[in-house]
Enzyme design. Sequence first.
Site, PDB file in Angstrom:
ATOM      1  N   ASP A   5       2.948  21.513 -23.154  1.00 38.41           N
ATOM      2  CA  ASP A   5       2.231  21.174 -24.288  1.00 38.41           C
ATOM      3  C   ASP A   5       0.882  20.490 -23.751  1.00 38.41           C
ATOM      4  OD1 ASP A   5       1.843  20.895 -26.880  1.00 38.41           O
ATOM      5  OD2 ASP A   5       2.475  18.850 -27.152  1.00 38.41           O
ATOM      6  N   GLY A   6      -0.021  20.601 -24.381  1.00 41.93           N
ATOM      7  CA  GLY A   6      -1.408  20.101 -24.211  1.00 41.93           C
ATOM      8  C   GLY A   6      -2.387  20.044 -25.396  1.00 41.93           C
ATOM      9  N   GLU A  44      -3.436  23.591 -23.208  1.00 43.10           N
ATOM     10  CA  GLU A  44      -2.217  24.366 -23.345  1.00 43.10           C
ATOM     11  C   GLU A  44      -2.306  25.576 -22.160  1.00 43.10           C
ATOM     12  OE1 GLU A  44      -0.105  24.024 -25.315  1.00 43.10           O
ATOM     13  OE2 GLU A  44      -0.719  23.127 -27.258  1.00 43.10           O
ATOM     14  N   ASP A 100       4.100  25.819 -27.558  1.00 41.33           N
ATOM     15  CA  ASP A 100       3.863  25.930 -28.898  1.00 41.33           C
ATOM     16  C   ASP A 100       2.450  26.244 -29.472  1.00 41.33           C
ATOM     17  OD1 ASP A 100       1.991  23.903 -28.442  1.00 41.33           O
ATOM     18  OD2 ASP A 100       3.497  22.219 -29.394  1.00 41.33           O
ATOM     19  N   HIS A 152       6.200  19.960 -33.000  1.00 45.41           N
ATOM     20  CA  HIS A 152       6.621  18.786 -33.818  1.00 45.41           C
ATOM     21  C   HIS A 152       7.760  19.221 -35.095  1.00 45.41           C
ATOM     22  CE1 HIS A 152       3.116  16.816 -32.219  1.00 45.41           C
ATOM     23  NE2 HIS A 152       2.393  17.973 -32.535  1.00 45.41           N
ATOM     24  N   ASP A 163       4.884  16.627 -25.567  1.00 49.28           N
ATOM     25  CA  ASP A 163       3.779  16.060 -26.197  1.00 49.28           C
ATOM     26  C   ASP A 163       3.661  14.569 -26.068  1.00 49.28           C
ATOM     27  OD1 ASP A 163       2.235  16.079 -28.683  1.00 49.28           O
ATOM     28  OD2 ASP A 163       3.284  14.423 -29.223  1.00 49.28           O
TER      29      ASP A 163
END
Length: 233
Positions: free
Chosen positions: A14-15, A52, A74, A129, A139
Site C-alpha cells: 500500500d502507498g 503504490e 488496492d 479499507h 496502510d
Amino acid sequence: MTLNEIPHIELFTDGGAEPNPGKGGFGVILSYKGRQKEFFEGYELTTNNRMELMAVIFGLEQIKTKAKVTVFSDSKYVVDGIVQGWAANWERSNWIRKKGNLVLNKDLWERLLDVMDKHEVTFNWVKGHAGHSENERCDILANKGIHSENKMKDEGYLDYLENIEYYQEQKIEKEGDLCRKCQTPVIKKSPKKRKIIKNQNYYFEYYMFCPNCRAMYMVEEAKKEVPDGNTLF
C-alpha cells in the site's frame, strides 16, 4: 524446499501521499509459509501512484531468489497497468505517449518491469479499507512512512517537476486516459439528469470521471445540441 522448487511468496502493498502530491510513504508485507516481514519508507514529496508503484518494486527487490510472487494491491493504477498490458505497451513505444509526451512515472514502471523479469509475478486487486487484514496493516505501515522523521527525496518526482513540459498529457478523451491531477485511469460516466441551461445550446451526453480524486473532464465528442423545448430528458 528442494533445490528445484520455486518458493511461492505473497506480497502485500500500500502507498499514499498527504496531500497528493505531498509527503508520501509505502508499506510492504512479505509472507512465506506463515512467516512475515514488514517494511515501510517515507518520502518528502511524491504522489499516491508513485508510492503504490514503489511499494511493489521495493517488495520484489527484497526477494533474492527466483520466486512465484502473488502481489496484492488496492491500486487500480498499478494492477491494471500490468494486467491490462499498459506498461508493456508503453515500453514497446519507448515510453512515449501521443503527441510526443513521456509516460508519467516512467522511471518506476521501467524499474517494476525489470524486477518482474526476475520472478513469476501475478497481480491481484483488493479493495482498500474493506477489512483485508494485510492491506489494513500495509496502510498503517504507509502512514508510518508518511509521518516518519527521516524521509527520503523522490528523485524521480523531482525530475518530473523540473521537466514537466515533457510529461504533459494529451486531452482526457476516453476511458483509460490518466487523470491530470492524480494519474489514475478515468472512467466514462453519464449524468443522472441532463438539465438544459437557459441560453445554452448544448449539453454533454457523458463525461470522464476519476474514481480516485473525483475530477471530472468534459469531452468534446460528448457535446450534443440542445433539442427544441429546453426540457429535462
